[in-house]
Motif scaffolding. Sequence first.
Motif, short mmCIF file in Angstrom:
data_model
loop_
_atom_site.label_atom_id
_atom_site.label_comp_id
_atom_site.label_asym_id
_atom_site.label_seq_id
_atom_site.Cartn_x
_atom_site.Cartn_y
_atom_site.Cartn_z
N UNK A 203 0.87 -1.19 0.00
CA UNK A 203 0.00 0.00 0.00
C UNK A 203 0.90 1.23 0.00
N UNK A 204 0.66 2.12 -0.96
CA UNK A 204 1.56 3.25 -1.18
C UNK A 204 0.77 4.54 -1.10
N UNK A 205 1.11 5.39 -0.15
CA UNK A 205 0.44 6.69 -0.07
C UNK A 205 1.11 7.67 -1.03
N UNK A 206 0.36 8.14 -2.01
CA UNK A 206 0.89 9.15 -2.93
C UNK A 206 0.13 10.45 -2.69
N UNK A 207 0.85 11.52 -2.44
CA UNK A 207 0.18 12.81 -2.28
C UNK A 207 -0.14 13.33 -3.67
N UNK A 208 -1.43 13.45 -3.94
CA UNK A 208 -1.84 13.89 -5.27
C UNK A 208 -3.28 13.50 -5.48
N UNK A 209 -3.76 13.70 -6.71
CA UNK A 209 -5.15 13.37 -7.01
C UNK A 209 -5.20 12.67 -8.37
N UNK A 210 -6.39 12.18 -8.71
CA UNK A 210 -6.49 11.37 -9.93
C UNK A 210 -6.52 12.21 -11.19
N UNK A 211 -7.08 13.41 -11.12
CA UNK A 211 -7.19 14.20 -12.35
C UNK A 211 -6.61 15.59 -12.23
N UNK A 212 -6.32 16.06 -11.03
CA UNK A 212 -5.86 17.44 -10.92
C UNK A 212 -4.45 17.54 -10.38
N UNK A 213 -4.37 18.01 -9.17
CA UNK A 213 -3.09 18.27 -8.54
C UNK A 213 -2.21 17.02 -8.48
N UNK A 214 -1.05 17.10 -9.09
CA UNK A 214 -0.09 16.00 -9.07
C UNK A 214 -0.64 14.70 -9.64
N UNK A 215 -1.56 14.81 -10.58
CA UNK A 215 -2.08 13.59 -11.21
C UNK A 215 -0.95 12.86 -11.93
N UNK A 216 0.05 13.60 -12.39
CA UNK A 216 1.16 12.97 -13.10
C UNK A 216 1.88 11.94 -12.24
N UNK A 217 2.11 12.33 -10.99
CA UNK A 217 2.89 11.42 -10.15
C UNK A 217 2.03 10.22 -9.77
N UNK A 218 0.73 10.44 -9.53
CA UNK A 218 -0.16 9.32 -9.22
C UNK A 218 -0.19 8.35 -10.39
N UNK A 219 -0.35 8.91 -11.61
CA UNK A 219 -0.38 8.06 -12.80
C UNK A 219 0.92 7.30 -13.00
N UNK A 220 2.04 7.98 -12.77
CA UNK A 220 3.33 7.33 -13.00
C UNK A 220 3.57 6.22 -11.97
N UNK A 221 3.20 6.46 -10.71
CA UNK A 221 3.39 5.42 -9.70
C UNK A 221 2.49 4.23 -10.02
N UNK A 222 1.25 4.53 -10.44
CA UNK A 222 0.33 3.45 -10.80
C UNK A 222 0.90 2.61 -11.94
N UNK A 223 1.35 3.27 -12.98
CA UNK A 223 1.89 2.55 -14.13
C UNK A 223 3.12 1.72 -13.74
N UNK A 224 3.96 2.30 -12.87
CA UNK A 224 5.16 1.60 -12.44
C UNK A 224 4.80 0.38 -11.61
N UNK A 225 3.83 0.55 -10.69
CA UNK A 225 3.41 -0.60 -9.88
C UNK A 225 2.82 -1.70 -10.76
N UNK A 226 2.08 -1.27 -11.79
CA UNK A 226 1.47 -2.25 -12.68
C UNK A 226 2.50 -3.07 -13.44
N UNK A 227 3.70 -2.51 -13.59
CA UNK A 227 4.74 -3.27 -14.29
C UNK A 227 5.30 -4.38 -13.40
N UNK A 228 4.94 -4.39 -12.12
CA UNK A 228 5.48 -5.38 -11.19
C UNK A 228 4.37 -6.24 -10.56
N UNK A 229 3.23 -5.62 -10.23
CA UNK A 229 2.16 -6.35 -9.53
C UNK A 229 1.03 -6.70 -10.50
N UNK A 230 0.46 -7.90 -10.35
CA UNK A 230 -0.62 -8.31 -11.26
C UNK A 230 -1.84 -7.41 -11.16
N UNK A 231 -2.16 -6.94 -9.94
CA UNK A 231 -3.31 -6.06 -9.77
C UNK A 231 -2.89 -4.81 -9.01
N UNK A 232 -3.39 -3.67 -9.47
CA UNK A 232 -3.17 -2.43 -8.73
C UNK A 232 -4.52 -1.73 -8.58
#
Lengths: 215, 321
Positions: free
Chosen positions: B209-238
């Motif tokens: 479980x990873x706490x990312x400071x940010x939001x899905x579509x606005x503030x810091x969405x880039x970092x949330x999206x990038x962490x999600x994509x990176x986790x998906x490259x390692x874990x079967x489900x995110x």
Amino acid sequence: MGNATAALLVFMGGFIVMVLEIVGARYLAGEFGGTFYVWVSQIGVVMIALAAGYYVGGALADRWQRLQRLAGLLVPAGLGVLAVPWYAPPVLEAIVMRHPSGEPVPLLWQKLDPALGSAVIFLLPCLVLAMLPPYLIRLCARRLGQIGRLSGQIIAWSTLGSIAGVFVAGYVLIEVMKLSSIFLTMGGLILVLAGLCCWLDRGWASPSIETTPDK
Amino acid sequence: MMRPAAGTSLCSPPLPRHGGRQGLAALVLGLVVGVGLRGDTVFETTSAYHRIRVVDGAGVRTLLFDRAEETRMSLANPLEGHFEYIEYFFMPWLWNPELNRVLMIGLGGGSAQRLYAHYCPGVAVDTVEVDAAVRQVAETYFGYKPGPRQRIFIEDGRQFLRRSQDRYGAILLDAYTQGRYGAAIPHHLVTREFFTLVRDRLTTNGVVAYNVMGSLTGWRADIVGAVHRTMQSVFPQVYLFPAGESQNVVLLGTLVADPPTLPWRSQRGREVFESGRVKLPTFYRRINAFRAEPPPNASLCPVLTDDYAPVDGLLSDTWRR
């Protein structure tokens, strides 16, 4: 011919040293974590390299008096930086994993391990690059009466290169390039520097310094 | 203020967004709250990493690193007053109902540790914190009590994982450094190589479980999206748990492929809660924040690697493009 070319060479040298320092700290964090000690180590090791490089570079300049011979040191330094993405990971792995697993690393080694890793990768290339300023001061010197001005200019250009290296590395390179590509590029630049030293050698052959004071 | 206009980020969708203004407002709010926090400073020190302050005001004790709030705790009841996202650190129970060992990277004021010790007494929590001064503050001002069930290691989180041979049912990440313009994720704790290390230290039904400071579509969405994509490259489900009351998204990576349907989650949540292993009163309600679909911009974001992790660029400037 002379001082402007020398300024270019030391600018490049200063630039590469600081790109290696900044990018290197980032690189070491992958192995040693993001601790404060990684930055401390990286800065300390590069300063050691600079001090040693100035010292040795000055002595070699008096002895060799030929730019070409410096290329003989720059080529291995450049190849070493080029090879970082290949040789560094197993070396750093060995430094980290030599501590028994399952118990915390002693605080002393938490501090010194990053310095050790940094020294293995960055000490020698930065040391060779630091030879450039004293070496070129010696080669450009024509009149004793202007040594002060000349050395001030050479050191200033070297430092300007370093300033550029810090900002370009931190603000631009880390965002647009892979770390491995940055090492390849810097290794290539050092080889270019070596090539320049060979090519420019004739222009600076065996200078002698006039000791008569200026009017 | 360094935040650029909306819609120009490294991995934002090409369509115009409306999150920028909202994000800016959140950032301004964050700074105002952080800087202008009213109350009495009861402790202040400067460590190698942060200026650490403990401020008491309006019945709440707050831990600040530089200008950012790390932890809140009610003085009357230490089990209250914490940030909402802390409660999503209990969601690993849905996928791992036999949870008995947890690793937490990042101590702060020890909110998660306090809640786990109280609501899940059967779970042993190991904590890795890089800053020794934070441990002192957590013990003195936030009631953190190390012991055999609450072990603490002063070390870098990634170093710890790399050298550890233990396996954990859940690994919780809440590690941040502070910059002048807000919190930054340490780049060595968001790369594919790091998540591979995390996966290798999990049990077969383990959850990160990873706490990312940010939001899905606005503030810091880039970092949330990038962490999600990176986790998906390692874990079967995110999966995602966006906090409702703050700009936090908790990302969950799981190794088991249970169907993430609402009836399944409700059923599993009820089982776990009724078994008494998790006594967190809000546990069942927090399940509702669940989202299975990735953030809208995830496919545009880069996979972060040790070789290329421009997290500072994702978080702040967007001169590229």
